[in-house]
Enzyme design. Structure first.
Site, PDB file in Angstrom:
ATOM      1  N   THR A  78      61.631 -19.555 -62.065  1.00  0.00           N
ATOM      2  CA  THR A  78      61.585 -21.014 -62.038  1.00  0.00           C
ATOM      3  C   THR A  78      61.626 -21.494 -60.606  1.00  0.00           C
ATOM      4  O   THR A  78      62.356 -20.932 -59.781  1.00  0.00           O
ATOM      5  CB  THR A  78      62.766 -21.661 -62.799  1.00  0.00           C
ATOM      6  OG1 THR A  78      62.853 -23.042 -62.423  1.00  0.00           O
ATOM      7  CG2 THR A  78      64.098 -21.008 -62.495  1.00  0.00           C
ATOM      8  N   HIS A  87      53.560 -31.394 -59.358  1.00  0.00           N
ATOM      9  CA  HIS A  87      53.258 -30.035 -59.802  1.00  0.00           C
ATOM     10  C   HIS A  87      52.627 -29.146 -58.746  1.00  0.00           C
ATOM     11  O   HIS A  87      52.466 -27.948 -58.966  1.00  0.00           O
ATOM     12  CB  HIS A  87      52.415 -30.092 -61.074  1.00  0.00           C
ATOM     13  CG  HIS A  87      53.226 -30.578 -62.221  1.00  0.00           C
ATOM     14  ND1 HIS A  87      53.499 -31.911 -62.401  1.00  0.00           N
ATOM     15  CD2 HIS A  87      53.902 -29.905 -63.180  1.00  0.00           C
ATOM     16  CE1 HIS A  87      54.288 -32.045 -63.458  1.00  0.00           C
ATOM     17  NE2 HIS A  87      54.551 -30.845 -63.943  1.00  0.00           N
ATOM     18  N   GLY A 114      61.467  -7.220 -30.327  1.00  0.00           N
ATOM     19  CA  GLY A 114      61.533  -5.971 -31.078  1.00  0.00           C
ATOM     20  C   GLY A 114      62.472  -4.972 -30.422  1.00  0.00           C
ATOM     21  O   GLY A 114      63.247  -5.337 -29.525  1.00  0.00           O
ATOM     22  N   ARG A 163      72.627 -27.441 -66.017  1.00  0.00           N
ATOM     23  CA  ARG A 163      71.637 -26.368 -66.027  1.00  0.00           C
ATOM     24  C   ARG A 163      71.550 -25.623 -64.691  1.00  0.00           C
ATOM     25  O   ARG A 163      70.497 -25.570 -64.053  1.00  0.00           O
ATOM     26  CB  ARG A 163      70.258 -26.945 -66.394  1.00  0.00           C
ATOM     27  CG  ARG A 163      70.213 -27.583 -67.754  1.00  0.00           C
ATOM     28  CD  ARG A 163      69.050 -28.525 -67.901  1.00  0.00           C
ATOM     29  NE  ARG A 163      67.789 -27.935 -67.530  1.00  0.00           N
ATOM     30  CZ  ARG A 163      66.956 -27.294 -68.336  1.00  0.00           C
ATOM     31  NH1 ARG A 163      67.282 -27.139 -69.598  1.00  0.00           N
ATOM     32  NH2 ARG A 163      65.822 -26.803 -67.903  1.00  0.00           N
ATOM     33  N   GLY A 178      63.260 -29.491 -58.848  1.00  0.00           N
ATOM     34  CA  GLY A 178      64.509 -28.718 -58.777  1.00  0.00           C
ATOM     35  C   GLY A 178      65.481 -29.046 -59.892  1.00  0.00           C
ATOM     36  O   GLY A 178      66.556 -28.463 -59.979  1.00  0.00           O
ATOM     37  N   GLY A 179      65.117 -30.023 -60.755  1.00  0.00           N
ATOM     38  CA  GLY A 179      66.058 -30.418 -61.801  1.00  0.00           C
ATOM     39  C   GLY A 179      67.358 -30.861 -61.162  1.00  0.00           C
ATOM     40  O   GLY A 179      67.351 -31.602 -60.178  1.00  0.00           O
ATOM     41  N   ASP A 187      56.582  -6.019 -37.864  1.00  0.00           N
ATOM     42  CA  ASP A 187      56.552  -4.731 -38.575  1.00  0.00           C
ATOM     43  C   ASP A 187      57.724  -4.497 -39.515  1.00  0.00           C
ATOM     44  O   ASP A 187      57.699  -3.572 -40.316  1.00  0.00           O
ATOM     45  CB  ASP A 187      56.564  -3.582 -37.555  1.00  0.00           C
ATOM     46  CG  ASP A 187      55.297  -3.536 -36.732  1.00  0.00           C
ATOM     47  OD1 ASP A 187      54.310  -4.127 -37.174  1.00  0.00           O
ATOM     48  OD2 ASP A 187      55.309  -2.914 -35.660  1.00  0.00           O
ATOM     49  N   GLN A 197      54.494 -26.028 -58.049  1.00  0.00           N
ATOM     50  CA  GLN A 197      54.450 -24.795 -58.827  1.00  0.00           C
ATOM     51  C   GLN A 197      53.501 -23.782 -58.191  1.00  0.00           C
ATOM     52  O   GLN A 197      53.408 -22.642 -58.629  1.00  0.00           O
ATOM     53  CB  GLN A 197      54.092 -25.094 -60.277  1.00  0.00           C
ATOM     54  CG  GLN A 197      55.315 -25.666 -60.986  1.00  0.00           C
ATOM     55  CD  GLN A 197      55.033 -26.285 -62.315  1.00  0.00           C
ATOM     56  OE1 GLN A 197      53.933 -26.199 -62.834  1.00  0.00           O
ATOM     57  NE2 GLN A 197      56.028 -26.936 -62.856  1.00  0.00           N
ATOM     58  N   ARG A 230      53.055   0.937 -36.666  1.00  0.00           N
ATOM     59  CA  ARG A 230      52.864   2.249 -36.056  1.00  0.00           C
ATOM     60  C   ARG A 230      53.834   3.295 -36.614  1.00  0.00           C
ATOM     61  O   ARG A 230      53.465   4.407 -36.889  1.00  0.00           O
ATOM     62  CB  ARG A 230      52.997   2.159 -34.536  1.00  0.00           C
ATOM     63  CG  ARG A 230      51.646   2.081 -33.852  1.00  0.00           C
ATOM     64  CD  ARG A 230      51.814   1.746 -32.406  1.00  0.00           C
ATOM     65  NE  ARG A 230      52.349   0.384 -32.261  1.00  0.00           N
ATOM     66  CZ  ARG A 230      53.006  -0.054 -31.196  1.00  0.00           C
ATOM     67  NH1 ARG A 230      53.233   0.735 -30.191  1.00  0.00           N
ATOM     68  NH2 ARG A 230      53.437  -1.298 -31.151  1.00  0.00           N
TER      69      ARG A 230
HETATM   70  P1  ADP Z   1      58.989  -4.979 -28.532  1.00  0.00           P
HETATM   71  O1  ADP Z   1      60.183  -5.732 -28.074  1.00  0.00           O
HETATM   72  O2  ADP Z   1      58.125  -5.816 -29.432  1.00  0.00           O
HETATM   73  O3  ADP Z   1      59.346  -3.633 -29.078  1.00  0.00           O
HETATM   74  P2  ADP Z   1      58.041  -3.744 -26.028  1.00  0.00           P
HETATM   75  O4  ADP Z   1      58.480  -2.390 -26.379  1.00  0.00           O
HETATM   76  O5  ADP Z   1      56.715  -3.912 -25.398  1.00  0.00           O
HETATM   77  O6  ADP Z   1      58.031  -4.758 -27.272  1.00  0.00           O
HETATM   78  O7  ADP Z   1      59.124  -4.372 -25.057  1.00  0.00           O
HETATM   79  C1  ADP Z   1      58.980  -5.662 -24.526  1.00  0.00           C
HETATM   80  C2  ADP Z   1      59.529  -5.728 -23.120  1.00  0.00           C
HETATM   81  O8  ADP Z   1      60.906  -5.359 -23.116  1.00  0.00           O
HETATM   82  C3  ADP Z   1      58.896  -4.759 -22.137  1.00  0.00           C
HETATM   83  O9  ADP Z   1      57.689  -5.255 -21.623  1.00  0.00           O
HETATM   84  C4  ADP Z   1      59.952  -4.669 -21.079  1.00  0.00           C
HETATM   85  O10 ADP Z   1      59.898  -5.796 -20.234  1.00  0.00           O
HETATM   86  C5  ADP Z   1      61.233  -4.724 -21.880  1.00  0.00           C
HETATM   87  N1  ADP Z   1      61.729  -3.351 -22.132  1.00  0.00           N
HETATM   88  C6  ADP Z   1      61.355  -2.509 -23.103  1.00  0.00           C
HETATM   89  N2  ADP Z   1      62.016  -1.334 -23.008  1.00  0.00           N
HETATM   90  C7  ADP Z   1      62.813  -1.428 -21.931  1.00  0.00           C
HETATM   91  C8  ADP Z   1      63.761  -0.566 -21.282  1.00  0.00           C
HETATM   92  N3  ADP Z   1      64.009   0.661 -21.733  1.00  0.00           N
HETATM   93  N4  ADP Z   1      64.401  -1.022 -20.192  1.00  0.00           N
HETATM   94  C9  ADP Z   1      64.172  -2.256 -19.729  1.00  0.00           C
HETATM   95  N5  ADP Z   1      63.317  -3.114 -20.286  1.00  0.00           N
HETATM   96  C10 ADP Z   1      62.633  -2.726 -21.365  1.00  0.00           C
END
Ligand code: ADP
Length: 788
Positions: A535, A672, A119, A754, A581-582, A167, A675, A211
């Site tokens: 479809t 089927h 993330g 088709r 898939g025809g 998320d 479907q 969040r």
């Molecule tokens: P996500 O990637 O799901 O947003 P986190 O915010 O918990 O999850 O980040 C995951 C990991 O990435 C953290 O535990 C840390 O090791 C690393 N990390 C997050 N922010 C920083 C940062 N500013 N500098 C260095 N490492 C970071």
């Protein structure tokens, strides 16, 4: 989701790159698929790929937490939820000391590139790491922890980001890996809660994750037909939102609903940023409406389970692009983030995406909710409006003036497809909110001819969002072909139908062609007609996706996962799985990519004897290369119409005979099952959006004639429009809804087979074979395996 245009062809690089791949932060379904794609595609390009276990902790710890991955190490990972290389929140990596250790471990392992799937936190960490890299190396060199040669060789670190987050909260991409699977889990739970709520006439307040992002809550609200949703980006604008919510719930009850479902994002707030908690909502509903109300927090069930088809495909194509991005990288290119915009894989600057992501939280904190909505992908605001207009606003605020109100017929055509009912429900409710009168035509055009038409009511379509099949009954007969066009025109005039929404597949497209032709003869056909593509084959021209195609892919992966498991548990067996898939290979190719099929047989390519021979040799090589005591299940997907000669049984017999006892073969015809039973969330969401836009479309094309008659004080004419653009497909092109007319689409339609002449998904065809190991064995290696 086509690959970017600059994806290089599959040639091997001369200098092997050493790529580390890690998953970090919250786990998300599909992370394994991305690691699998990075490992396999990386190997196919001549790279050495290392799995870094336990996220950044693995980098800091080094040792056996950094392991060279081979082709087989990721076998079977497509269907596994979470992340098999582990993830962790790593505090040491947030410190320079921790990152110094991580840099040392990378250098000692000779790794020059990192692909990070996580993330915004993980990706921020990745960028911090890259920006500090030269300083870290200088420090390591000064302390004699790395040699001068190492410092020179590894002076640049390549970072590529993949967004794994349930998320869907990341800017720079319309969708993140894991979000769709999470939505599947939420919808399964809400659907289940719905049945008990209905039985006891209860209200449920359901808290979902998110969040700072309301994507899961809003999409779940749309996909389950919830009565109200609370999201962080768009808090209720009224001071007394409690009364608004109660008024909506009360109105819905008065209309006959026996259950009330409210979905609340974890980070839901009111306009003064005060959190809106489920317990508080429960108290309001209990005290003010006397509803027997329960709270359910879905919690970690939302993260679990096998990835949905969409996430497997998304993660796979993005993993491939991440490796390409590594191979393209130069020290002066900023770290890229692999995203998905308008159904196309993109590669943009990672840091900009992270900054924009943080801006959403900042905008919410500053109560700048318009900005927060703007920062989300373009569909988000439209989906929010579609939800509001089709679910909540039944307070007459959206009504059109009486002279603009229409009598709209809804017809289902072709085979059943997931989402047909959801589209009908939204169309009915939105139409009613606008003052129109919606009619059900039962059993397609033959039903129309028999006069099987009935007015639909708000409560009559309650619960249809999650229902599979077709509540109206669907029929393949095309007017002008199997059904008399004169009778169709007669009935439309008799019931004074002023617009039609057809929900269907290629037959429905053929109906548009015929209706367009017949307009010159019958004035009652001179009304707007919108086709919502539905479809499993996804072969309707003018749209990237048809309703039902996602549901079908999910049914295919469920079936194939079971088949592979069964095969693997008993013996070395290759299943030839026949899919629908025809004449379109969509289901085979996308299903093949999502299940890790060995290969696919599709009408676009046909089957030749040489091809079968080469496939047998490849399978033999794979089985010879397997450990002696290991039973491995493999599958091949064969489209139902690919060849009259090489039927599913024939192919299976050939494989069995030619496999020289190395493996057995069986067939499975999914039929089927494809479907689907319950429509997938994606199909329900697309259905809602398209249905609403279809009603807008018919309004737009009748407006002029109705206004004119009104101003002149004339009676409403039978002929409301004969403009060619008023017979159109309501299609999804990338992130947009477009209305290509049937005449505009005809030149790019292969009417005989088709399907549209070109299809975006065909670009994925090569990846199916590549990722299953085609090209893994040189002819010499293959020959030597066979000799053994
Ligand atoms: P996500 O990637 O799901 O947003 P986190 O915010 O918990 O999850 O980040 C995951 C990991 O990435 C953290 O535990 C840390 O090791 C690393 N990390 C997050 N922010 C920083 C940062 N500013 N500098 C260095 N490492 C970071």
């Amino acid at each position: 989701m086509p690959l970017p245009n600059d994806t290089p062809s599959h040639k091997k690089s001369t200098v092997p790159r050493k790529i580390g791949v890690l998953t970090s932060g919250g786990d998300a379904a599909g992370m394994n698929a991305s690691v699998r794609a990075v490992v396999r595609y990386g190997i196919s390009k001549g790279c050495h790929v290392y799995g870094v276990y336990e996220g950044y902790q693995g980098l800091v710890d080094g040792g056996d937490r950094i392991r060279r991955m081979d082709w087989k190490s990721v076998r079977g990972w497509l269907s596994v939820g979470g992340t098999s290389i582990g993830t962790a929140r790593c505090m040491p990596f947030k410190t320079r000391e921790g990152r110094l250790k991580a840099a040392e471990n990378l250098v000692h392992n000779g790794i020059d590139s990192l692909i990070v799937c996580g993330g915004d936190g993980s990706l921020t960490g990745a960028d911090v790491f890259r920006s500090e890299w030269s300083g870290l190396l200088e420090e390591l060199r000064a302390a004699d922890r790395i040699t001068e040669e190492e410092a020179t060789t590894y002076c640049h670190l390549t970072i590529v980001g993949l967004v794994g987050s349930i998320d869907n909260d990341m800017a720079g991409t319309d969708i993140t890996i894991g979000a769709v699977t999470s939505l599947h889990r939420i919808c399964e739970s809400v659907d289940s809660i719905g049945t008990t709520a209905l039985s006891h006439s209860r209200a449920f307040v359901i808290e979902v994750m998110g969040r700072h992002c309301g994507w899961l809550a809003l999409m779940a609200g749309i996909a389950t037909g919830a009565d109200f949703v609370f999201i962080p980006e768009r808090p209720p604008m009224e001071d007394d939102w409690e009364s608004t919510m109660c008024a909506v719930a009360h109105r819905h009850r008065e209309l006959g609903k026996r259950k009330t479902v409210i979905i609340v994002a974890e980070g839901a707030i009111d306009k003064s940023l005060k959190p809106i908690r489920p317990e508080y909502i429960k108290d309001i509903l209990t005290d003010r409406l006397g509803l027997d109300t329960r709270v359910t927090t879905l919690g970690h069930t939302q993260r679990g389970g096998s990835p949905a088809a969409y996430d497997r495909i998304l993660a796979t194509v993005q993993g491939v692009c991440a490796v390409d991005a590594v191979l393209r990288s130069t020290p002066d290119i900023p770290s890229p983030l692999i995203g998905m915009t308008s159904n196309k894989v993109t590669c943009g600057p990672l840091m900009k995406a992270v900054e924009l992501t943080h801006e959403v939280a900042k905008a919410i904190g500053e109560k700048n909710f318009a900005r927060a909505m703007e920062l989300r992908d373009p569909q988000f605001a439209e989906e929010f409006n579609a939800y509001t207009a089709s679910t909540i606003v039944d307070d007459e605020s959206d009504l059109l003036p009486p002279h603009l109100r229409l009598r709209i017929a809804i017809v289902h055509m072709g085979a059943p497809a997931g989402g047909m009912n959801a589209a009908t429900r939204t169309a009915v409710r939105y139409a009613l909110n606008r003052g129109h009168t919606p009619f059900a035509v039962y059993n397609g055009f033959p039903g129309l001819v028999r006069g099987s038409i009935e007015e639909l009511t708000w409560i009559g379509v309650d619960g249809w969002t999650s229902r599979g099949g077709s509540e109206l009954g669907t029929n393949r007969a095309v007017p002008g072909e199997e059904v008399d066009m004169g009778m169709v025109a007669y009935q439309l005039q008799k019931f004074n139908i002023q617009a039609i929404m057809i929900v269907g597949g290629f037959e429905a497209f053929s109906a548009l062609i015929e209706l367009d032709k017949a307009r010159a003869k019958y004035p009652s056909l001179c009304i707007p007609i919108g086709l919502i593509p539905a479809t499993v084959s996804n072969n309707v021209p003018g749209t990237d996706f048809s309703l039902g195609s996602d549901t079908s892919l999910n049914s295919i992966i469920d079936a194939c996962d079971s088949i592979i498991q069964s095969a693997r548990s008993s013996r070395r067996r290759v299943f030839v799985v026949e899919v629908q898939g025809g004449k379109s290979g969509y289901l085979a190719v996308e299903g093949g990519l999502a299940t890790g099929a060995n290969t696919v047989y599709i009408p676009e390519e046909g089957i030749k004897l040489e091809r079968l021979q080469s496939d047998v040799r490849h399978l033999m090589a794979l089985y010879l290369d397997d450990a002696a005591d290991k039973a491995e299940g493999r599958i091949i997907l064969r489209n139902e119409k690919v060849s009259k000669t090489y039927t599913t049984d024939v192919i299976s017999s050939i494989l069995k005979d030619e496999g020289r006892g190395l493996f057995d073969s069986r067939t499975a015809v999914l039929g089927h099952i494809q479907q689907g039973n319950t429509p997938s969330p994606m199909d329900r969401i697309h259905a809602t959006r398209l249905a609403m836009r279809c009603i807008d479309f018919v309004e737009q094309h009748t407006h002029e004639a109705l206004e004119k008659a009104h101003v002149l004080g004339e009676s409403v004419p039978i002929e409301l429009t004969s403009a060619p653009e008023s017979i159109a497909v309501v299609g999804l092109t990338g992130a947009e809804v477009h209305f290509p007319s049937v005449r505009e689409l005809l030149p790019t339609t292969d009417v005989i087979n088709r399907k549209p002449v070109k299809a975006w998904w065909f670009e994925h065809r090569g990846l199916v074979d590549l990722l299953s190991g085609r090209g893994l064995f040189t002819p010499e290696a293959q020959a030597s395996l066979e000799e053994k």
